[in-house]
Design a protein around this motif. Structure first.
Motif, PDB file in Angstrom:
ATOM      1  N   VAL A  40      21.776  36.330  41.389  1.00 52.66           N
ATOM      2  CA  VAL A  40      22.424  37.614  41.100  1.00 52.66           C
ATOM      3  C   VAL A  40      21.397  38.592  40.553  1.00 52.66           C
ATOM      4  O   VAL A  40      20.616  38.255  39.652  1.00 52.66           O
ATOM      5  CB  VAL A  40      23.570  37.450  40.081  1.00 52.66           C
ATOM      6  CG1 VAL A  40      24.155  38.811  39.696  1.00 52.66           C
ATOM      7  CG2 VAL A  40      24.666  36.545  40.639  1.00 52.66           C
ATOM      8  N   ILE A  41      21.392  39.799  41.103  1.00 44.12           N
ATOM      9  CA  ILE A  41      20.569  40.892  40.575  1.00 44.12           C
ATOM     10  C   ILE A  41      21.513  42.007  40.149  1.00 44.12           C
ATOM     11  O   ILE A  41      22.336  42.473  40.935  1.00 44.12           O
ATOM     12  CB  ILE A  41      19.571  41.416  41.627  1.00 44.12           C
ATOM     13  CG1 ILE A  41      18.576  40.318  41.994  1.00 44.12           C
ATOM     14  CG2 ILE A  41      18.825  42.648  41.091  1.00 44.12           C
ATOM     15  CD1 ILE A  41      17.585  40.724  43.078  1.00 44.12           C
ATOM     16  N   CYS A 127      27.745  43.032  59.237  1.00 43.72           N
ATOM     17  CA  CYS A 127      28.024  43.682  57.959  1.00 43.72           C
ATOM     18  C   CYS A 127      29.524  43.952  57.846  1.00 43.72           C
ATOM     19  O   CYS A 127      30.169  44.377  58.808  1.00 43.72           O
ATOM     20  CB  CYS A 127      27.233  44.983  57.867  1.00 43.72           C
ATOM     21  SG  CYS A 127      27.397  45.840  56.289  1.00 43.72           S
ATOM     22  N   MET A 128      30.096  43.729  56.660  1.00 40.51           N
ATOM     23  CA  MET A 128      31.536  43.908  56.441  1.00 40.51           C
ATOM     24  C   MET A 128      31.795  44.501  55.060  1.00 40.51           C
ATOM     25  O   MET A 128      31.074  44.189  54.111  1.00 40.51           O
ATOM     26  CB  MET A 128      32.283  42.566  56.504  1.00 40.51           C
ATOM     27  CG  MET A 128      32.175  41.783  57.774  1.00 40.51           C
ATOM     28  SD  MET A 128      33.226  40.292  57.719  1.00 40.51           S
ATOM     29  CE  MET A 128      32.383  39.353  56.424  1.00 40.51           C
ATOM     30  N   LEU A 129      32.818  45.319  54.954  1.00 38.87           N
ATOM     31  CA  LEU A 129      33.375  45.655  53.649  1.00 38.87           C
ATOM     32  C   LEU A 129      34.651  44.843  53.494  1.00 38.87           C
ATOM     33  O   LEU A 129      35.553  44.931  54.335  1.00 38.87           O
ATOM     34  CB  LEU A 129      33.680  47.142  53.512  1.00 38.87           C
ATOM     35  CG  LEU A 129      34.100  47.560  52.096  1.00 38.87           C
ATOM     36  CD1 LEU A 129      33.625  48.975  51.773  1.00 38.87           C
ATOM     37  CD2 LEU A 129      35.611  47.468  51.877  1.00 38.87           C
ATOM     38  N   TRP A 160      25.871  40.188  48.876  1.00 42.03           N
ATOM     39  CA  TRP A 160      27.273  40.502  48.555  1.00 42.03           C
ATOM     40  C   TRP A 160      27.257  41.399  47.335  1.00 42.03           C
ATOM     41  O   TRP A 160      26.877  40.969  46.239  1.00 42.03           O
ATOM     42  CB  TRP A 160      28.026  39.211  48.283  1.00 42.03           C
ATOM     43  CG  TRP A 160      29.530  39.240  48.238  1.00 42.03           C
ATOM     44  CD1 TRP A 160      30.392  38.913  49.245  1.00 42.03           C
ATOM     45  CD2 TRP A 160      30.353  39.592  47.107  1.00 42.03           C
ATOM     46  NE1 TRP A 160      31.692  39.033  48.812  1.00 42.03           N
ATOM     47  CE2 TRP A 160      31.703  39.446  47.516  1.00 42.03           C
ATOM     48  CE3 TRP A 160      30.084  40.012  45.805  1.00 42.03           C
ATOM     49  CZ2 TRP A 160      32.770  39.696  46.659  1.00 42.03           C
ATOM     50  CZ3 TRP A 160      31.143  40.283  44.947  1.00 42.03           C
ATOM     51  CH2 TRP A 160      32.469  40.116  45.381  1.00 42.03           C
ATOM     52  N   THR A 161      27.627  42.672  47.516  1.00 36.84           N
ATOM     53  CA  THR A 161      27.514  43.668  46.453  1.00 36.84           C
ATOM     54  C   THR A 161      28.895  44.105  45.981  1.00 36.84           C
ATOM     55  O   THR A 161      29.741  44.518  46.782  1.00 36.84           O
ATOM     56  CB  THR A 161      26.733  44.894  46.952  1.00 36.84           C
ATOM     57  OG1 THR A 161      25.412  44.486  47.334  1.00 36.84           O
ATOM     58  CG2 THR A 161      26.634  45.965  45.866  1.00 36.84           C
ATOM     59  N   VAL A 225      24.782  39.594  44.685  1.00 40.79           N
ATOM     60  CA  VAL A 225      24.419  38.186  44.751  1.00 40.79           C
ATOM     61  C   VAL A 225      23.860  37.893  46.141  1.00 40.79           C
ATOM     62  O   VAL A 225      24.387  38.373  47.149  1.00 40.79           O
ATOM     63  CB  VAL A 225      25.616  37.254  44.431  1.00 40.79           C
ATOM     64  CG1 VAL A 225      26.779  37.473  45.378  1.00 40.79           C
ATOM     65  CG2 VAL A 225      25.180  35.794  44.448  1.00 40.79           C
ATOM     66  N   PHE A 226      22.782  37.141  46.177  1.00 45.47           N
ATOM     67  CA  PHE A 226      22.193  36.652  47.422  1.00 45.47           C
ATOM     68  C   PHE A 226      22.441  35.156  47.468  1.00 45.47           C
ATOM     69  O   PHE A 226      22.231  34.461  46.476  1.00 45.47           O
ATOM     70  CB  PHE A 226      20.689  36.938  47.448  1.00 45.47           C
ATOM     71  CG  PHE A 226      20.350  38.407  47.430  1.00 45.47           C
ATOM     72  CD1 PHE A 226      20.137  39.100  48.612  1.00 45.47           C
ATOM     73  CD2 PHE A 226      20.255  39.091  46.227  1.00 45.47           C
ATOM     74  CE1 PHE A 226      19.841  40.456  48.592  1.00 45.47           C
ATOM     75  CE2 PHE A 226      19.957  40.458  46.195  1.00 45.47           C
ATOM     76  CZ  PHE A 226      19.742  41.140  47.382  1.00 45.47           C
TER      77      PHE A 226
END
Length: 304
Positions: A40-41, A127-129, A160-161, A225-226
């Motif tokens: 997580v960043i 890519c998805m929202l 994932w933001t 998070v990656f």
């Protein structure tokens, strides 16, 4: 701070991202990602970008802008008389050529992090929202690798933001640290019902993702998070009265190669997706379906 929460004992200290085109991971962060399969960043994206992503979703839902190639997916369990589109649309996807959402997966800092995890040659995928309205059910433990007919798994990473505040109450992600080792794809069961399509979960989730091993990722807007494509993860139900939105994209090293899915754990979902395409008058196999969901975003070599 997440690092101070006992539920985040697997997380290294997360340092707020600096306003630049780069974000250099520390040796500690790299080691944590490779050992645990996620990282997580905090605040990788700022309020302005998040506002644009949220507003674009609302505009697409309400037909204020042309969708182009963007696909809208509904959670039919939430489609009730008098509800607004935001209250039953579960996700918008096929965002590779959307002029607003492409600024997410082409963001220089995001790609700088991705490059440090999978290499400099990068292809963006699907890519998805994801919108989680009040009343949305949980997503059971699964591996994203199930959907991808290419390898190696450790060269595929998801970002994932959080667009909205994400908590255990409104459906945060949970992960099983270290579950990406070895790069094994577990058997999944099709949980598709009248409300959702292509909804898969691990058959023996009680063994692969027991409650006591789950780390819940409560996040603030802009936190990202990656995670490795083979990592076992899922999300909780939204039991609140607020929405939970997140923007996500998968990235693969462009030197990854497609595999034959016949006789593998991919076979079931491959057949299901091919049948769905045929219903709509198409004639694409599983690999071809994924070829049209990709876009080179860094470098120029591509096997995908």
């Amino acid at each position: 701070m997440m690092a101070c929460n006992k539920n985040y004992k697997f997380l290294p200290k997360c340092v707020a991202a600096v306003p630049s085109d780069t974000y250099l991971l520390t040796p500690e962060q790299l080691r944590f990602y490779h050992d645990n399969g996620f990282l997580v960043i905090k605040k990788l994206f700022g309020p302005s970008a998040l506002h644009n992503y949220r507003q674009r979703f609302i505009d697409v839902c309400n037909g204020r802008v042309k969708r182009g190639q963007v696909a809208v997916v509904k959670d039919r369990a939430l489609c009730k008389p008098g509800t607004k589109p935001e209250e039953y649309i579960n996700k918008v996807q096929e965002l590779m050529y959307d002029p607003v959402y492409c600024t997410y997966f082409e963001d220089p800092r995001l790609l700088h992090v991705v490059a440090q995890l999978i290499g400099d040659q990068i292809t963006a995928i699907n890519c998805m929202l994801i919108n989680k309205p009040p009343g949305t059910s949980p997503h059971p433990p699964h591996q994203d690798l199930l959907y991808f007919p290419f390898r190696p798994a450790h060269k595929i990473v998801a970002s994932w933001t959080a667009i909205d505040p994400v908590s255990k109450d409104n459906g945060c992600l949970f992960v099983i640290p270290g579950s990406h080792k070895p790069e094994e794809l577990y058997e999944h069961r099709d949980l598709t019902n009248e409300s959702k399509q292509f909804f898969y979960g691990i058959v023996d989730w009680q063994v692969r993702a027991p409650e006591h091993k789950r780390v819940h990722l409560e996040m603030e807007p802009g936190d990202t998070v990656f995670f490795n494509s083979a990592l076992v993860h899922g999300s909780l139900a939204n039991t609140t009265k607020v929405f939970r939105k997140a923007l996500t994209c998968h990235f693969a090293n462009s030197n990854c190669h497609y595999i034959d899915v016949a006789g593998t754990a991919h076979e079931g979902i491959a057949k299901d997706m091919e049948k769905e395409v045929q219903k709509r008058g198409g004639d694409l196999n599983y690999v071809d379906l994924w070829r049209i969901k990709t876009k080179i975003v860094r470098g120029n070599r591509c096997n995908l």
